[in-house]
Scaffold this active site. Structure first.
Site, PDB file in Angstrom:
ATOM      1  N   GLN A  19      -6.273  34.694 -36.653  1.00 13.68           N
ATOM      2  CA  GLN A  19      -5.636  35.683 -35.773  1.00 13.68           C
ATOM      3  C   GLN A  19      -6.190  35.621 -34.355  1.00 13.68           C
ATOM      4  OE1 GLN A  19      -3.010  37.463 -36.409  1.00 13.68           O
ATOM      5  NE2 GLN A  19      -2.847  37.286 -38.629  1.00 13.68           N
ATOM      6  N   THR A  30      -0.898  12.309 -47.348  1.00 13.54           N
ATOM      7  CA  THR A  30      -0.199  11.814 -46.159  1.00 13.54           C
ATOM      8  C   THR A  30       0.003  12.960 -45.172  1.00 13.54           C
ATOM      9  OG1 THR A  30       0.913  10.234 -47.574  1.00 13.54           O
ATOM     10  CG2 THR A  30       1.878  10.579 -45.387  1.00 13.54           C
ATOM     11  N   CYS A  35       2.250  46.371 -52.929  1.00 19.04           N
ATOM     12  CA  CYS A  35       2.993  47.053 -53.983  1.00 19.04           C
ATOM     13  C   CYS A  35       2.873  46.290 -55.283  1.00 19.04           C
ATOM     14  CB  CYS A  35       4.447  47.166 -53.601  1.00 19.04           C
ATOM     15  SG  CYS A  35       4.647  48.034 -52.062  1.00 19.04           S
ATOM     16  N   THR A  53      -5.038  29.080 -45.179  1.00 15.50           N
ATOM     17  CA  THR A  53      -5.481  29.340 -46.549  1.00 15.50           C
ATOM     18  C   THR A  53      -6.209  28.112 -47.096  1.00 15.50           C
ATOM     19  OG1 THR A  53      -3.590  30.808 -46.870  1.00 15.50           O
ATOM     20  CG2 THR A  53      -4.723  30.068 -48.855  1.00 15.50           C
ATOM     21  N   SER A  91      -4.397  28.369 -37.968  1.00 12.91           N
ATOM     22  CA  SER A  91      -3.067  28.110 -38.508  1.00 12.91           C
ATOM     23  C   SER A  91      -2.046  28.127 -37.381  1.00 12.91           C
ATOM     24  CB  SER A  91      -2.740  29.204 -39.525  1.00 12.91           C
ATOM     25  OG  SER A  91      -1.486  28.961 -40.096  1.00 12.91           O
ATOM     26  N   ALA A  92      -1.217  27.068 -37.304  1.00  8.13           N
ATOM     27  CA  ALA A  92      -0.311  26.901 -36.160  1.00  8.13           C
ATOM     28  C   ALA A  92       0.759  27.987 -36.064  1.00  8.13           C
ATOM     29  CB  ALA A  92       0.359  25.532 -36.242  1.00  8.13           C
ATOM     30  N   HIS A  93       1.189  28.534 -37.207  1.00  8.42           N
ATOM     31  CA  HIS A  93       2.328  29.459 -37.121  1.00  8.42           C
ATOM     32  C   HIS A  93       1.962  30.816 -36.538  1.00  8.42           C
ATOM     33  CE1 HIS A  93       1.898  32.144 -40.786  1.00  8.42           C
ATOM     34  NE2 HIS A  93       1.140  31.148 -41.209  1.00  8.42           N
ATOM     35  N   ASN A 114      -6.437  40.736 -39.500  1.00  8.44           N
ATOM     36  CA  ASN A 114      -4.985  40.644 -39.387  1.00  8.44           C
ATOM     37  C   ASN A 114      -4.293  41.998 -39.476  1.00  8.44           C
ATOM     38  OD1 ASN A 114      -6.143  40.007 -42.074  1.00  8.44           O
ATOM     39  ND2 ASN A 114      -4.041  40.282 -42.766  1.00  8.44           N
TER      40      ASN A 114
HETATM   41  N1  PMP Z   1      -6.312  34.295 -42.571  1.00  7.08           N
HETATM   42  C1  PMP Z   1      -5.784  35.282 -41.820  1.00  7.08           C
HETATM   43  C2  PMP Z   1      -6.699  36.207 -41.079  1.00  7.08           C
HETATM   44  C3  PMP Z   1      -4.402  35.428 -41.745  1.00  7.08           C
HETATM   45  O1  PMP Z   1      -3.885  36.405 -41.011  1.00  7.08           O
HETATM   46  C4  PMP Z   1      -3.564  34.539 -42.453  1.00  7.08           C
HETATM   47  C5  PMP Z   1      -2.066  34.629 -42.404  1.00  7.08           C
HETATM   48  N2  PMP Z   1      -1.553  35.893 -42.596  1.00  7.08           N
HETATM   49  C6  PMP Z   1      -4.174  33.530 -43.228  1.00  7.08           C
HETATM   50  C7  PMP Z   1      -5.538  33.433 -43.250  1.00  7.08           C
HETATM   51  C8  PMP Z   1      -3.346  32.545 -44.004  1.00  7.08           C
HETATM   52  O2  PMP Z   1      -2.789  31.593 -43.135  1.00  7.08           O
HETATM   53  P1  PMP Z   1      -1.729  30.517 -43.639  1.00  7.08           P
HETATM   54  O3  PMP Z   1      -0.429  31.223 -43.687  1.00  7.08           O
HETATM   55  O4  PMP Z   1      -1.740  29.454 -42.588  1.00  7.08           O
HETATM   56  O5  PMP Z   1      -2.189  29.978 -44.945  1.00  7.08           O
END
Ligand code: PMP
Length: 389
Positions: free
Chosen positions: A177, A234, A321, A70, A197-199, A149
């Protein structure tokens, strides 16, 4: 638990946790400090940056660590727009960008920036002809996701890069994605800036990167000396080390992609065979290996998610929702799907931890629960308050 919501987030890999723990406990000094521990931390940061750059096919200097996609998306669009020549003030977004990114588009539009949306076709793919017609000498930037996504549909990054560059505009790609699931190299991707994004690939939450092509004019949005003055604050060193470990762990993504595609296809054919009312969106276009977006007739997604929850299966809805009711997914809306169908949307997203047993178990348990209800089709009000992340 059977976790089929990997597009929302993925379980942190044990190897990632193992890489992070010593940093959390021992390498806590500030990377900007001149003393020994600070310089040690700086070396750890620079090793992690080199790893990230090697795996992602870019130069270390092109990596700007962020708190996730984001932030990377926001800083890319705002930073590239602010640096663009005065005659170029228009920005193009696809109509199916991530919800957070579309909020940015609306915020820019309210602030007087001219924002246009590249539409998608009914099959979820980008309308390239319409995209071409939106290009012009006033376009500063095109912002396009690499893979959606919700639907998993892959976007034509190379073609849009060609169109954007021919018009003298820059291309930012949200590859959140894509990275970790499909082959990626910044050098050959065609974009000037890429968010990740790492997660989404078994790294920790709250860390990501903006890859920014060296030499591309950019106005920093978070001021400070870190990241060569491009993103102050930081660094979250343990998380950055975790992201590097997660990237290194990926190996040949094609092997895993083939495995997930097989499992996903098994899931889809099994559901369709057991419940002929199943409708699968975007099945015939290139999409992410583990993503399946479907509906069971017009059975409310809330009913389906409740049953799945009872079976210990975590999946996602395509609905947002608001108080008093559900709103259909903006992605399905952009594809022209009617509201009743869109409010039945269920997303299964498989990942590296998904097994054949998970899929078999789901196929054995879900259809018998849904079958009797498919003839009643009672819509139930939405309980949660979120869109599929
Ligand atoms: N872009 C896409 C296409 C995503 O799927 C997501 C997470 N659902 C994000 C951005 C946001 O990522 P983050 O959680 O790292 O801010």
């Amino acid at each position: 638990m059977i976790y089929l919501d990997h597009n929302a987030t993925t379980p942190t890999a044990p190897a990632v946790v193992a890489a992070m723990l010593p940093v959390l406990s021992s390498v806590w000094a500030n990377t900007s400090s001149q003393h020994g521990p600070g310089q040690d931390a700086k070396r750890v940061l620079s090793t992690a940056r080199a790893t990230v750059a090697r795996v992602l096919g870019c130069k270390p200097v092109e990596v700007i660590f962020t708190s996730g996609a984001t932030e990377a998306n926001h800083m890319a669009v705002r930073g590239l727009l602010a640096a663009s020549p005065s005659g170029r003030r228009r920005v193009l977004f696809s109509s199916v960008e991530h919800a957070g990114h579309l909020r940015l588009a609306r915020a820019l539009a309210s602030a007087g920036v001219q924002v246009d949306f590249m539409p998608v076709l009914a099959d979820g793919t980008l309308d390239l002809a319409a995209t071409a017609s939106l290009m012009g000498p006033d376009v500063a930037l095109v912002s396009l996701m690499a893979a959606n996504n919700e639907t998993g549909v892959l976007m034509p990054v190379a073609q849009v890069a060609e169109l954007a560059h021919a018009a003298g505009a820059l291309l930012h790609v949200d590859a959140t994605q894509w990275v970790g699931k499909l082959t990626f190299s910044f050098n050959s991707f065609g974009a000037d800036a890429v968010s990740l994004s790492a997660h989404k690939f078994q790294g920790p939450k709250g860390v990501g990167a903006l890859l920014l092509r060296q030499g591309v004019p950019f106005v920093p949005q978070t001021l400070g000396s870190q990241e060569r003055g491009r993103r102050g604050g930081t660094e979250n060193l343990a998380a950055i080390v975790g992201m590097a470990a997660a990237l290194e762990m990926l190996g040949d993504v094609n092997v895993e992609a083939a495995r997930q595609t097989q499992l996903r296809d098994r899931l889809e054919s099994g559901l369709t065979a057991a419940l002929p009312e199943t409708h699968i969106w975007c099945q015939d276009v290139p999409r992410l290996p583990g993503t399946s977006y479907l509906r069971f007739g017009q059975l409310s997604v809330d009913v389906v998610l409740q049953r799945l929850d009872r079976l210990g299966v975590a999946a996602s809805s395509g609905a947002a929702c608001s108080s008093g009711g559900s709103e259909p997914s903006h992605v399905l809306n952009a594809m022209g799907v009617n509201t009743e169908d869109a409010l039945a949307a269920v997303r299964f997203s498989l990942g590296r931890t998904t097994t054949l047993d998970d899929i078999t178990s789901l196929l054995n348990t879900l259809p018998p629960l849904l079958k009797p209800m498919l003839h009643e089709e009672m819509p139930i009000p939405c309980a949660a308050g979120i869109t599929a992340p």
